[in-house]
Design an enzyme around this catalytic site. Sequence first.
Site, mmCIF file in Angstrom:
data_model
loop_
_atom_site.group_PDB
_atom_site.id
_atom_site.type_symbol
_atom_site.label_atom_id
_atom_site.label_comp_id
_atom_site.label_asym_id
_atom_site.label_seq_id
_atom_site.Cartn_x
_atom_site.Cartn_y
_atom_site.Cartn_z
ATOM 1 N N LYS A 188 11.772 31.802 -5.024
ATOM 2 C CA LYS A 188 12.913 32.718 -5.067
ATOM 3 C C LYS A 188 13.653 32.676 -3.728
ATOM 4 O O LYS A 188 13.008 32.661 -2.671
ATOM 5 C CB LYS A 188 12.387 34.137 -5.354
ATOM 6 C CG LYS A 188 13.464 35.187 -5.569
ATOM 7 C CD LYS A 188 12.830 36.551 -5.881
ATOM 8 C CE LYS A 188 13.856 37.611 -6.219
ATOM 9 N NZ LYS A 188 13.248 38.912 -6.586
ATOM 10 N N SER A 248 11.014 43.341 -10.847
ATOM 11 C CA SER A 248 11.714 42.047 -10.778
ATOM 12 C C SER A 248 10.885 40.800 -11.036
ATOM 13 O O SER A 248 11.451 39.712 -11.124
ATOM 14 C CB SER A 248 12.400 41.896 -9.434
ATOM 15 O OG SER A 248 13.588 42.637 -9.426
ATOM 16 N N SER A 302 15.235 41.009 -10.759
ATOM 17 C CA SER A 302 16.059 40.123 -9.962
ATOM 18 C C SER A 302 15.545 38.691 -9.860
ATOM 19 O O SER A 302 16.306 37.802 -9.487
ATOM 20 C CB SER A 302 16.188 40.707 -8.552
ATOM 21 O OG SER A 302 14.924 40.726 -7.910
HETATM 22 N N1 GLN Z 1 15.929 46.510 -11.141
HETATM 23 C C1 GLN Z 1 15.396 47.157 -9.990
HETATM 24 C C2 GLN Z 1 16.459 47.305 -8.939
HETATM 25 O O1 GLN Z 1 17.549 46.943 -9.215
HETATM 26 C C3 GLN Z 1 14.217 46.409 -9.456
HETATM 27 C C4 GLN Z 1 14.574 45.205 -8.687
HETATM 28 C C5 GLN Z 1 13.407 44.546 -8.052
HETATM 29 O O2 GLN Z 1 12.271 44.713 -8.491
HETATM 30 N N2 GLN Z 1 13.678 43.806 -7.008
HETATM 31 O O3 GLN Z 1 16.246 47.768 -7.862
#
Ligand code: GLN
Length: 491
Positions: free
Chosen positions: A76, A175, A151
């Site tokens: 990532k 995410s 994400s």
């Molecule tokens: N969807 C959540 C957010 O927007 C989690 C994102 C994540 O786990 N990085 O913060």
Amino acid sequence: MHDKTLTELAACLAAGEFTSRELTESLLARIDRLDGEINSLITVTPDAAREAADRADAARAKGEAGPLTGLPLAIKDLFCTDGVLTTAGSRMLANFVAPYDASVVERLKAAGTVSLGKTNLDEFAMGSSNENSHFGPVKNPWDLAAVPGGSSGGSAAAVAAGLVPAAMGTDTGGSIRQPAAFCGITGLKPTYGRVSRWGIIAYASSLDQAGPMARTAEDCALLLNAIAGHDLRDSTSVARGVPDYTEELAAPLSGLKIGLPREYFGDGLDPEVESAVREAVKVYESLGATVREVSLPHTHYAIPAYYVIAPAEASANLSRYDGVRFGHRCEAPTDLIDLYERSRAEGFGEEVKRRILIGTHTLSEGFFDAYYKKAQQVRRLIRQDFLDAFEEVDVLMGPASPTPAFDLGARKDPVSMYLQDIYTIAVNLAGIPGISVPAGFAGGRPAEGRPVGLQILGTHFAEARLLNVAHRFQQATDWHLRRPAFAEENA
Ligand code: GLN
């Protein structure tokens, strides 16, 4: 080759069926041919990959191969990678070449893996659909009209499309697990502190955790073996021994006590997702597990608490991107204030700005007690809910996400996007581990539907148990063996 798990590829390399260099070339060619459509990778690193593959082949020839030697993966683009562009999916860091490797990257390199490149993500890991990336949305290989989740959407899509057998993700509120669910792969969020955060671009430091995304739990175990462990450079990493996560994989499940949190099967849950999850639970019963309902009474407060805590921490972490110390700098600033203002206005996207504003507000004098402190108190209660439940049962099961992957562009208002996280976010607030495994399809589009993820939760440091519970399911079902038409047609 693109279809195999890490475990299968390792066996092929050991048997001399092909070399790591040949495997690497074949996947690089596939990325070249197919990723234009998926957009799962921001940066491909063919030269570094070839060198790493050659080193791996040389090590094997000398009899020095370990379990991951020569195996390809992707990382990532939130992990710093020495000499390689590290963007966090943001215009702010669109030209940032990291001067060092994150601990996770260092460990993966030391284990002999071959990184093919850096995967697309929501900007600074803020999002649930990958639509917040400065580098464009990622498409879900199961249906190019659908989002891959976020994400870590690029990591999930790259694995599902057969571009890499595994990828690294991070999970602050879901995410790893939600994109794994949307793309029909397996993703593990370890216990907070199990894997070093050093060198991972920070979003919300008390919640961020790195973990593996792959086709199977077995592959996740192999990767966790390499990345887990204490790191003096991360003060929140935990000094606790790392077991061999592959050792307990096949342990029988008879007597396993499963809890189904009542709050995870309520309003807003897609009925087809629910029935896939309930079918999966029946598989566990047939393997000797017992099932009972439990309650996590503060679940309802998880999203509000998270969307106070995460933006507060984000606003502090992102203050360093000022165009002076780090990040994009605007053209021809008239003075220092102009430089700060325009650099940040140009460098950050909408969602990131929204969170910086929320976080700055909730941390400001007069509001701190009402928001941040209160949210931290709620966080305690949420954690206690889980600890109470784990007095009664060994693992909790439920859906990873209330719906299968939705269409690109379908969720425009931020709150409907935040509701995606309803089953994943409390897990980060509590610091416990969770895994999502493929468990069926729902939605009827395309014909066979879009993937559903079964989420399995355990108490702190129960990764070996979670991987065992996930692995036994994968021995009894074939959901994880299904491949999207996109990958098959492009075999
Ligand atoms: N969807 C959540 C957010 O927007 C989690 C994102 C994540 O786990 N990085 O913060």
